[in-house]
Design a protein around this motif. Structure first.
Motif, mmCIF file in Angstrom:
data_model
loop_
_atom_site.group_PDB
_atom_site.id
_atom_site.type_symbol
_atom_site.label_atom_id
_atom_site.label_comp_id
_atom_site.label_asym_id
_atom_site.label_seq_id
_atom_site.Cartn_x
_atom_site.Cartn_y
_atom_site.Cartn_z
ATOM 1 N N LYS A 248 -27.770 -1.492 -3.441
ATOM 2 C CA LYS A 248 -29.213 -1.551 -3.639
ATOM 3 C C LYS A 248 -29.887 -1.027 -2.374
ATOM 4 O O LYS A 248 -29.520 -1.426 -1.262
ATOM 5 C CB LYS A 248 -29.668 -2.990 -3.930
ATOM 6 N N ILE B 278 -31.664 8.075 -1.912
ATOM 7 C CA ILE B 278 -31.021 8.713 -3.064
ATOM 8 C C ILE B 278 -29.657 9.261 -2.667
ATOM 9 O O ILE B 278 -28.674 9.162 -3.417
ATOM 10 C CB ILE B 278 -31.923 9.832 -3.624
ATOM 11 N N CYS C 290 -27.162 5.953 -1.732
ATOM 12 C CA CYS C 290 -26.967 4.851 -2.673
ATOM 13 C C CYS C 290 -25.725 5.069 -3.525
ATOM 14 O O CYS C 290 -25.430 6.197 -3.964
ATOM 15 C CB CYS C 290 -28.189 4.698 -3.575
ATOM 16 N N GLY D 285 -26.552 2.576 -8.765
ATOM 17 C CA GLY D 285 -27.276 1.608 -7.951
ATOM 18 C C GLY D 285 -28.757 1.569 -8.292
ATOM 19 O O GLY D 285 -29.238 2.235 -9.214
ATOM 20 N N LEU E 51 -32.790 1.669 -6.667
ATOM 21 C CA LEU E 51 -33.729 1.946 -5.590
ATOM 22 C C LEU E 51 -35.006 1.156 -5.863
ATOM 23 O O LEU E 51 -35.604 1.283 -6.935
ATOM 24 C CB LEU E 51 -34.077 3.432 -5.516
ATOM 25 N N LEU F 57 -30.573 12.015 -8.059
ATOM 26 C CA LEU F 57 -31.027 10.777 -8.696
ATOM 27 C C LEU F 57 -30.487 10.681 -10.116
ATOM 28 O O LEU F 57 -29.963 9.635 -10.535
ATOM 29 C CB LEU F 57 -32.553 10.747 -8.707
ATOM 30 N N LYS G 257 -26.356 10.648 -10.382
ATOM 31 C CA LYS G 257 -25.752 9.391 -9.938
ATOM 32 C C LYS G 257 -26.162 8.201 -10.805
ATOM 33 O O LYS G 257 -25.668 7.095 -10.614
ATOM 34 C CB LYS G 257 -26.121 9.123 -8.475
ATOM 35 N N LEU H 6 -29.096 6.571 -10.955
ATOM 36 C CA LEU H 6 -29.809 5.561 -10.182
ATOM 37 C C LEU H 6 -31.038 5.056 -10.944
ATOM 38 O O LEU H 6 -31.670 5.802 -11.681
ATOM 39 C CB LEU H 6 -30.237 6.129 -8.836
ATOM 40 N N THR H 7 -31.360 3.794 -10.753
ATOM 41 C CA THR H 7 -32.558 3.188 -11.323
ATOM 42 C C THR H 7 -33.602 3.046 -10.226
ATOM 43 O O THR H 7 -33.290 2.577 -9.130
ATOM 44 C CB THR H 7 -32.240 1.799 -11.910
#
Length: 390
Positions: free
Chosen positions: A256, A297, A300, A304, A306, A324, A327, A329-330
């Motif tokens: 995180k 970004i 992480c 994961g 952000l 972003l 990967k 990522l949220t």
């Protein structure tokens, strides 16, 4: 009354202005006993946020004593001590019913203007531009509080101002930043920025059970406070953030990542990001410096989260959208839903789980405010938090 007013970029003055009056039956008038200078105020001071008018009263972190209440206000009475959240909420619209208080649909009285800038306007905010309603702020002797039968948080007798004050903004902001990461016991949480919001985010991440919390900054005093709160410090001017995070996570990256900096992020002057962003700002081709977002970004861990409590006001460039997306990522962000968290955090203060006054490093009078804006850039030196007493 006396109030700190905005007169242009890097021009804050302590002016004599008209006393506020009850304008609606749900209003209250609060005599301010403590207020604070927030990092978001410095965005206004430095001219990064549009929508300010000459003479606007600043300040959105304040508390005090109720002096007058409107005829329809059944919640408050004269003499109550209250903290006033920076978000102005009606408590009745669809977003308020969902707990999304910072996007209340009714309180931004300049909503048509905000809609043009954001697509959909946010809630009204105290002391924070015409885009959020043009409401007078709390760096003043008195404040008119609209919808005062919903927003203000009553404070128990005997609780010092310095313990209660930050319930109105930075304490719940740090808490929300950590909560929206959905922290798990095995998580490594990396936090960029060890200013006031970063300090509360660190302690929230620890309280929520993160296995490892890392704080990234360049100011020794801030990193020392972060370490005292349970974080591993990284000074980005003395070592590589990327290499150190790889070492601390055995090459996997943080689970995180939290941006507690926002639009004025700093980076070593030798770093290409610094040269690029400052040149773009000088040419008015970019309003915000997104180095922290780019770095989060990049480092992480895949899948994961952000979390972005740091304030952004306009446009950024060279945003790595490909990384972003690839990967998975949220990203979770937004102004803080203060009233969603306030009662639980007040309970934690009362029960001794946390004492928010640890962030206060400077106390001064309201008249000292203009000089303090110039002296304590809150992102430049060891000052963590300035509290002003009218």
């Amino acid at each position: 009354m006396k109030a700190l007013c905005w007169h242009g970029k890097k021009d804050i003055r302590c002016d004599t202005v008209p006393d506020p009056q009850i304008e609606h039956p749900r209003d209250a008038i609060v005599k301010v006993t403590s207020c604070a200078i927030c990092g978001s105020d410095l965005h206004l001071f430095n001219g990064f946020i549009p929508g300010m008018k000459r003479g606007d009263i600043l300040g959105h972190e304040f508390m005090g004593e109720v002096m007058e209440v409107g005829s329809e206000n059944q919640k408050l009475k004269v003499g109550d001590r209250v903290v006033v959240p920076f978000t102005i909420i009606c408590g009745e619209c669809e977003q308020c019913r969902r707990g999304n208080y910072s996007v209340c649909e009714r309180t931004n009285r300049n909503r048509a203007l905000a809609d043009k800038v954001f697509g959909h306007g946010t809630a009204g905010l105290f002391g924070y531009t015409q885009l959020t309603g043009g409401y007078a702020g709390g760096q003043a002797e008195y404040v008119r509080v609209p919808y005062a039968d919903v927003g203000p948080i009553k404070i128990p007798a005997g609780m010092p101002d310095h313990q209660a004050l930050f319930l109105g903004d930075i304490f719940p902001t740090g808490w929300q930043a950590a909560v929206q990461c959905d922290i798990q016991p095995e998580d490594t949480v990396a936090i960029w920025g060890a200013g006031p919001v970063g300090q509360f985010t660190i302690r929230a991440a620890v309280l929520l059970g993160a296995q490892q919390v890392i704080a990234i900054d360049r100011v020794p005093e801030r990193l020392s406070m972060a370490q005292a709160g349970g974080a591993i410090p990284i000074n980005f001017e003395q070592e590589s953030v990327i290499e150190r995070l790889q070492e601390l996570t055995r090459g996997k990256g943080p689970d995180k990542c939290i941006d507690a900096v926002g639009l004025e992020s700093h980076v070593s002057l030798k770093h290409p990001d610094s040269i690029y962003d400052r040149a773009k700002q000088a040419l008015m081709l970019e309003s915000d410096r997104p180095h922290v977002l780019r770095e989060m970004i990049y480092v992480c861990r895949p899948a994961g989260v952000l979390s972005v409590p740091g304030v952004y006001g306009g446009l950024i460039d060279k945003f790595p959208m490909g990384a972003l997306m690839q990967k998975g990522l949220t990203v979770r962000t937004g102004q803080t839903h203060v009233n969603k968290w306030a009662q639980d955090l007040l309970r934690r203060i009362v029960e001794g789980e946390i004492d928010p006054s640890f962030v206060v490093t400077h106390n001064a009078t309201l008249e000292d405010g203009p000089a303090l804006y110039k002296t304590f850039r809150d992102k430049e030196d060891g000052c963590i938090k300035v509290v002003l007493t009218p």
